[in-house]
Design an enzyme around this catalytic site. Structure first.
Site, short mmCIF file in Angstrom:
data_model
loop_
_atom_site.label_atom_id
_atom_site.label_comp_id
_atom_site.label_asym_id
_atom_site.label_seq_id
_atom_site.Cartn_x
_atom_site.Cartn_y
_atom_site.Cartn_z
N SER A 239 -35.68 23.24 4.89
CA SER A 239 -34.52 22.62 4.74
C SER A 239 -33.46 23.49 4.44
O SER A 239 -33.51 24.75 4.10
CB SER A 239 -34.50 21.49 3.43
OG SER A 239 -34.36 22.32 2.19
N HIS A 287 -38.44 17.45 6.86
CA HIS A 287 -38.42 18.00 5.86
C HIS A 287 -39.48 17.55 4.80
O HIS A 287 -39.18 16.37 4.52
CB HIS A 287 -37.06 18.13 5.05
CG HIS A 287 -35.94 18.84 5.76
ND1 HIS A 287 -36.36 20.13 6.57
CD2 HIS A 287 -34.70 18.56 6.07
CE1 HIS A 287 -35.07 20.45 7.32
NE2 HIS A 287 -34.43 19.46 7.14
O1 CDP Z 1 -29.86 20.34 6.50
P1 CDP Z 1 -30.63 19.13 5.46
O2 CDP Z 1 -30.68 17.97 6.15
O3 CDP Z 1 -31.82 19.94 5.00
O4 CDP Z 1 -29.52 19.20 4.43
P2 CDP Z 1 -28.47 18.12 3.64
O5 CDP Z 1 -29.02 17.03 3.68
O6 CDP Z 1 -27.06 18.46 4.17
O7 CDP Z 1 -28.23 18.57 1.93
C1 CDP Z 1 -28.55 20.18 2.06
C2 CDP Z 1 -29.34 20.38 0.95
O8 CDP Z 1 -29.38 19.91 -0.33
C3 CDP Z 1 -30.88 19.98 1.45
O9 CDP Z 1 -31.47 20.74 2.21
C4 CDP Z 1 -31.56 19.88 0.33
O10 CDP Z 1 -32.18 21.19 -0.05
C5 CDP Z 1 -30.75 19.62 -0.81
N1 CDP Z 1 -30.90 18.06 -1.08
C6 CDP Z 1 -31.54 17.77 -2.33
O11 CDP Z 1 -32.21 18.48 -2.93
N2 CDP Z 1 -31.60 16.42 -2.65
C7 CDP Z 1 -30.91 15.44 -1.87
N3 CDP Z 1 -30.74 14.46 -2.26
C8 CDP Z 1 -30.04 15.89 -0.71
C9 CDP Z 1 -30.01 17.16 -0.46
#
Ligand code: CDP
Length: 313
Positions: A239, A287
């Protein structure tokens, strides 16, 4: 019926695993956190020797000369570096020979809502944010505004800004809140995203936006993938949060994580949470979020980085 019972057993097993991670997290989080310098140095030097984030995380004119090939990390496709492409790469790596003191990595989790962590986040020397997450609209009290590096998944250019085929000003205006930070674009995961990523860069140049676009190096992603696999993490694609945390672990002496909680209920009061602090779009299936979180929790309990799950003072 047999198949249904199989599915529900799988779901049950998954739920059980998630509950175990949450339980472990809450228990581990209740212990007093102390940085353990030995553990931190060991992981950092291991990570640096395998992944070389400070020289390789970003594509530069140094690590990708004209004529070299970029190999996409999400497919087997390659792209030759032409003089035109080369001319938009950063000259030198922005992080080489750098060590920063305190870095805040801000994940996008709904756990940040009403956290009042904005000021604490902004007090870090270097603040990393993910996927052009919004900073205005009252979010600033909880997530802060300081940004030194912000990532962008090119799907944002496509879904939110019409792939930058039409009017481009709304995109440039949306970048204003990130000032002159580095904009780290995942342009070379899938070839279908490259054209829109290039248009984003040309738009930034044409409108003279102060943000500094750079490309995430797919080779760095491949070595990170192998590194975390060697530490027991099994997943197809890392992620954004784990990629930025890995970079921070090489770059910063003290790594603090905010907004990392990939579960739908708050860890303390168990009230329901949205997936992001600004919307409830569900996470991508590629992920392995609970497994990643388990890894981050392990690093927290080893005193290597500090996860913040509570509200800030
Ligand atoms: O690109 P990606 O979909 O991985 O990321 P995002 O949804 O934009 O969120 C950024 C990052 O925050 C994620 O990659 C996760 O590591 C973290 N995250 C988390 O730990 N818990 C959540 N509820 C949402 C995001």
């Amino acid at each position: 019926v047999k198949q249904n019972s199989k599915i529900s057993k799988k779901k049950k097993d998954n739920l059980q695993k998630v509950m175990e991670v949450i339980h472990k997290a809450v228990e581990c989080y209740s212990q007093t956190w102390k940085k353990q310098e030995d553990n931190y140095q060991k992981l950092r030097s291991n990570l640096s020797s395998k992944c070389h984030g400070l020289e390789e995380a970003i594509i530069t004119q140094n690590n990708k000369p004209v004529g070299s090939e970029i190999v996409y990390d999400g497919s087997k496709k390659t792209l030759k570096v032409t003089p035109e492409l080369f001319s938009i790469f950063m000259k030198d790596h922005p992080f080489s020979n750098k060590t920063l003191d305190t870095c805040a990595v801000v994940g996008n989790g709904g756990i940040l809502i009403n956290s009042s962590c904005g000021e604490t986040i902004d007090s870090a020397q270097f603040v990393i944010r993910c996927n052009l997450a919004p900073l205005g609209n009252g979010y600033e009290k909880h997530v802060g505004t300081k940004t030194d590096l912000v990532t962008a998944n090119p799907s944002i250019f496509i879904n939110k800004f019409g792939a930058l085929n039409g009017r481009r000003r709304p995109f440039v205006e949306s970048l204003r809140s990130y000032g002159n930070s580095l904009l780290l674009i995942h342009a070379f995961s899938f070839s279908a995203y490259t054209a829109a990523s290039l248009r984003a860069i040309y738009t930034i140049e044409d409108f003279e936006s102060p943000i500094r676009p750079v490309f995430l190096n797919p080779e760095y992603l491949k070595s990170l993938h192998l590194f975390w696999r060697s530490q027991g993490l099994r997943e197809n694609r890392l992620s954004t949060g784990l990629i930025t945390t890995s970079l921070a672990l090489e770059l910063c002496n003290n790594v603090h994580l905010y907004g990392f909680w990939p579960f739908s209920n708050h860890p303390h009061d168990l009230y329901p949470l949205t997936n992001h602090y600004y919307d409830d779009i569900k996470p991508k299936k590629v992920h392995a979020m609970p497994a990643e979180f388990d890894l981050l929790m392990r690093l927290h309990s080893q005193g290597i980085l500090r996860l913040h799950l509570g509200d800030c003072p």
